[in-house]
Scaffold this active site. Sequence first.
Site, mmCIF file in Angstrom:
data_model
loop_
_atom_site.group_PDB
_atom_site.id
_atom_site.type_symbol
_atom_site.label_atom_id
_atom_site.label_comp_id
_atom_site.label_asym_id
_atom_site.label_seq_id
_atom_site.Cartn_x
_atom_site.Cartn_y
_atom_site.Cartn_z
ATOM 1 N N LYS A 99 -23.728 -18.545 -27.374
ATOM 2 C CA LYS A 99 -22.669 -17.530 -27.484
ATOM 3 C C LYS A 99 -21.670 -17.959 -28.556
ATOM 4 O O LYS A 99 -20.839 -18.826 -28.334
ATOM 5 C CB LYS A 99 -21.928 -17.366 -26.148
ATOM 6 C CG LYS A 99 -21.028 -16.132 -26.188
ATOM 7 C CD LYS A 99 -19.803 -16.235 -25.323
ATOM 8 C CE LYS A 99 -18.606 -16.831 -25.994
ATOM 9 N NZ LYS A 99 -17.994 -16.032 -27.071
ATOM 10 N N GLY A 135 -14.749 -26.093 -29.220
ATOM 11 C CA GLY A 135 -13.617 -25.175 -29.295
ATOM 12 C C GLY A 135 -12.320 -25.915 -29.035
ATOM 13 O O GLY A 135 -12.244 -27.141 -29.202
ATOM 14 N N SER A 136 -11.324 -25.181 -28.589
ATOM 15 C CA SER A 136 -9.999 -25.777 -28.427
ATOM 16 C C SER A 136 -9.891 -26.592 -27.131
ATOM 17 O O SER A 136 -10.690 -26.409 -26.202
ATOM 18 C CB SER A 136 -8.948 -24.671 -28.427
ATOM 19 O OG SER A 136 -9.176 -23.835 -27.320
ATOM 20 N N ALA A 167 -7.570 -26.342 -24.852
ATOM 21 C CA ALA A 167 -7.212 -25.482 -23.713
ATOM 22 C C ALA A 167 -8.454 -24.802 -23.142
ATOM 23 O O ALA A 167 -8.658 -24.789 -21.915
ATOM 24 C CB ALA A 167 -6.193 -24.435 -24.166
ATOM 25 N N THR A 168 -9.306 -24.257 -24.018
ATOM 26 C CA THR A 168 -10.515 -23.594 -23.511
ATOM 27 C C THR A 168 -11.474 -24.623 -22.928
ATOM 28 O O THR A 168 -12.138 -24.358 -21.920
ATOM 29 C CB THR A 168 -11.203 -22.783 -24.635
ATOM 30 O OG1 THR A 168 -10.234 -21.970 -25.267
ATOM 31 C CG2 THR A 168 -12.302 -21.903 -24.086
ATOM 32 N N GLY A 169 -11.551 -25.790 -23.548
ATOM 33 C CA GLY A 169 -12.429 -26.843 -23.028
ATOM 34 C C GLY A 169 -12.119 -27.170 -21.569
ATOM 35 O O GLY A 169 -13.014 -27.365 -20.749
ATOM 36 N N GLU A 181 -16.632 -30.686 -27.295
ATOM 37 C CA GLU A 181 -16.190 -31.115 -28.645
ATOM 38 C C GLU A 181 -14.937 -30.314 -28.939
ATOM 39 O O GLU A 181 -15.018 -29.123 -29.269
ATOM 40 C CB GLU A 181 -17.273 -30.801 -29.681
ATOM 41 C CG GLU A 181 -18.535 -31.614 -29.537
ATOM 42 C CD GLU A 181 -18.377 -33.041 -30.002
ATOM 43 O OE1 GLU A 181 -17.331 -33.366 -30.614
ATOM 44 O OE2 GLU A 181 -19.282 -33.841 -29.752
ATOM 45 N N CYS A 195 -12.102 -29.328 -37.128
ATOM 46 C CA CYS A 195 -11.635 -30.178 -36.019
ATOM 47 C C CYS A 195 -11.252 -31.558 -36.529
ATOM 48 O O CYS A 195 -10.248 -32.124 -36.144
ATOM 49 C CB CYS A 195 -12.705 -30.275 -34.948
ATOM 50 S SG CYS A 195 -14.291 -30.848 -35.560
ATOM 51 N N GLU A 219 -1.985 -29.463 -33.126
ATOM 52 C CA GLU A 219 -3.101 -29.264 -34.056
ATOM 53 C C GLU A 219 -2.816 -27.993 -34.853
ATOM 54 O O GLU A 219 -2.879 -26.896 -34.311
ATOM 55 C CB GLU A 219 -4.427 -29.102 -33.303
ATOM 56 C CG GLU A 219 -5.588 -28.958 -34.274
ATOM 57 C CD GLU A 219 -6.923 -28.596 -33.631
ATOM 58 O OE1 GLU A 219 -6.947 -27.809 -32.679
ATOM 59 O OE2 GLU A 219 -7.944 -29.103 -34.119
HETATM 60 P P1 NAD Z 1 -11.613 -21.351 -28.631
HETATM 61 O O1 NAD Z 1 -11.538 -22.446 -27.652
HETATM 62 O O2 NAD Z 1 -10.599 -20.283 -28.611
HETATM 63 O O3 NAD Z 1 -13.015 -20.575 -28.527
HETATM 64 C C1 NAD Z 1 -14.253 -21.250 -28.632
HETATM 65 C C2 NAD Z 1 -15.328 -20.445 -27.928
HETATM 66 O O4 NAD Z 1 -15.062 -20.426 -26.530
HETATM 67 C C3 NAD Z 1 -15.452 -18.982 -28.354
HETATM 68 O O5 NAD Z 1 -16.823 -18.660 -28.420
HETATM 69 C C4 NAD Z 1 -14.766 -18.254 -27.208
HETATM 70 O O6 NAD Z 1 -15.217 -16.909 -27.048
HETATM 71 C C5 NAD Z 1 -15.179 -19.106 -26.027
HETATM 72 N N1 NAD Z 1 -14.316 -19.004 -24.833
HETATM 73 C C6 NAD Z 1 -13.017 -18.621 -24.767
HETATM 74 N N2 NAD Z 1 -12.569 -18.697 -23.499
HETATM 75 C C7 NAD Z 1 -13.598 -19.151 -22.753
HETATM 76 C C8 NAD Z 1 -13.747 -19.469 -21.375
HETATM 77 N N3 NAD Z 1 -12.738 -19.324 -20.512
HETATM 78 N N4 NAD Z 1 -14.924 -19.959 -20.961
HETATM 79 C C9 NAD Z 1 -15.940 -20.137 -21.830
HETATM 80 N N5 NAD Z 1 -15.879 -19.837 -23.136
HETATM 81 C C10 NAD Z 1 -14.718 -19.363 -23.608
HETATM 82 O O7 NAD Z 1 -11.682 -22.092 -30.039
HETATM 83 P P2 NAD Z 1 -11.568 -21.464 -31.477
HETATM 84 O O8 NAD Z 1 -10.156 -21.010 -31.675
HETATM 85 O O9 NAD Z 1 -12.705 -20.505 -31.660
HETATM 86 O O10 NAD Z 1 -11.872 -22.740 -32.404
HETATM 87 C C11 NAD Z 1 -10.901 -23.606 -32.878
HETATM 88 C C12 NAD Z 1 -10.867 -24.894 -32.071
HETATM 89 O O11 NAD Z 1 -12.160 -25.495 -32.035
HETATM 90 C C13 NAD Z 1 -9.956 -25.937 -32.690
HETATM 91 O O12 NAD Z 1 -9.156 -26.536 -31.683
HETATM 92 C C14 NAD Z 1 -10.924 -26.949 -33.276
HETATM 93 O O13 NAD Z 1 -10.376 -28.223 -33.455
HETATM 94 C C15 NAD Z 1 -12.036 -26.902 -32.288
HETATM 95 N N6 NAD Z 1 -13.287 -27.448 -32.861
HETATM 96 C C16 NAD Z 1 -13.746 -28.677 -32.429
HETATM 97 C C17 NAD Z 1 -14.886 -29.245 -33.005
HETATM 98 C C18 NAD Z 1 -15.408 -30.614 -32.580
HETATM 99 O O14 NAD Z 1 -16.546 -30.938 -32.903
HETATM 100 N N7 NAD Z 1 -14.640 -31.419 -31.876
HETATM 101 C C19 NAD Z 1 -15.560 -28.553 -34.007
HETATM 102 C C20 NAD Z 1 -15.073 -27.326 -34.416
HETATM 103 C C21 NAD Z 1 -13.930 -26.774 -33.831
#
Ligand code: NAD
Length: 478
Positions: free
Chosen positions: A178, A229-230, A232-234, A251, A285, A382
């Site tokens: 997804k 992702g972020s 907070a979402t993680g 990640e 990231c 960040e």
């Molecule tokens: P995000 O956390 O907003 O979204 C990431 C994904 O999660 C999207 O597909 C979103 O639809 C999904 N999502 C949102 N809420 C969810 C939930 N409750 N349950 C499951 N899935 C959900 O992140 P973003 O704004 O798309 O990306 C930016 C962030 O990603 C930055 O903080 C960046 O540092 C991080 N990032 C980390 C790495 C790494 O390898 N550590 C790599 C790239 C990006």
Amino acid sequence: MAARADNLEIRTDFSLLINGELVSSDAWLDVINPATEQVFARCPAAGEVQLDAAISAAQSAFAAWSRLTYEERATAVRRYTAVLAEHQDELAELLVREQGKPIAQARAELKSCLKQADNTVGLQIPVELLVDSDTHRIELHYRPLGVVGVITPWNAPAALALGSLSSAVYTGNTVVIKPSPYTPLTTLKMGELAREIFPPGVVNVLTGGDELGRRLCEHPGVQKISFTGSVATGKRVLASSAATLKRVTLELGGNDPAIVLDDADPKAIAKKMFFACFVNSGQVCMAIKRIYAHEDVYDELCEVLAEEARNAPYGDGLDPKNKLGPLQNKMQFDKVVELFEVTKRSGARILVGGNVPNRPGYFLPPTYVTDIADDSRLVTEEQFGPIVPILKFSELEDAIRRANDTRFGLSGSVWTTDSERGKAVAKQLEVGTAWVNQHRAISAYVPFGGAKESGLGRQHSTLGLKSYMEPQVISVTN
Ligand code: NAD
């Protein structure tokens, strides 16, 4: 193609991939080109029915797929990367349109993730012999888990999808991917191409909003979530996965420090450091997000970095002269503009950049800030955008303490002409990866992941591959 009232062509040639079939939906996502702020494509948005169908297809495909040898699965992944390579130009252009990054960086993202996938499937996961005596033989095996849910963000959609896909299917799992609703298109096209290679159900791609991600994490038919992702979402992903005790790799975000020692040569490192700050307009990231420079090199470093920023044109990523593209979406643009404003109001000095251009597209210039407080938002948060603080230090101990004074711990770097000294400093950084004289260097052979709140677990290398598997002890007595 469907025409819009303002005569813009809207692409609609995108489908979900479920059980080897290209599937439509009765709900749609509009996709905006961040360089123009115009909707340029529309793709299906999956609901609960399609999620159940994709997970059920992945479950059915698992039995036969997991029984193949590593070599057979590696061959399939290599055939897939070869097909992706044939479509590289088309995918790179689509990536620019939906994500915004300059075309050279889009090509580089594809090239490097294809190589990474090919190298990943060359890694071995041998049975480990733990005890071999006259009476006992104890072996450690690794079994695939089942269905892996892969959730990706909008900053590097192709690389992050392919990285998790290749690790998961090589180790015998099946996947439901997804992507972010902001950048669903490249992943959908990659799904279309996967259909030519993998048996039905091994790779499924569903696009949809955050709610779809939550449902994927909660679904009892999924054994593991690979999330990028972020922070907070993680944390939400971890909570949603808890009821079924899914394996989870997170990640997450970073606030990477770069420490420039008193013996560094600013001119020699300027280009590398600038790129590590502003590639993909800072939406990486593991971009450098804070620079700590020793007072002996501080002024010269500020000068050479400002010069790099002045010489980096920004604009539509499809124009090859541009080194920086737009921010990816309006929400991120507004967040970084606010950070620009707050930083200016705080009395910090804008060394270069800092203006918000009055033009269509989510563009901001590469911006360096000096004379800024350690507790300012630009230093503690960040930023995920093209604005980076340069902070001065006199005592190395103090720089290390300030670099570590954060809940993030993704990566960091040390810049010096003495690599042994650099290594000694790098070891003191509380991060998953500490580089010396480089930043953002990753490989299929090297584990990558965050310390502290920047993540859980590792991707890549055998360590990463084993996170897609369950260890199983086989213990035999004579
Ligand atoms: P995000 O956390 O907003 O979204 C990431 C994904 O999660 C999207 O597909 C979103 O639809 C999904 N999502 C949102 N809420 C969810 C939930 N409750 N349950 C499951 N899935 C959900 O992140 P973003 O704004 O798309 O990306 C930016 C962030 O990603 C930055 O903080 C960046 O540092 C991080 N990032 C980390 C790495 C790494 O390898 N550590 C790599 C790239 C990006």
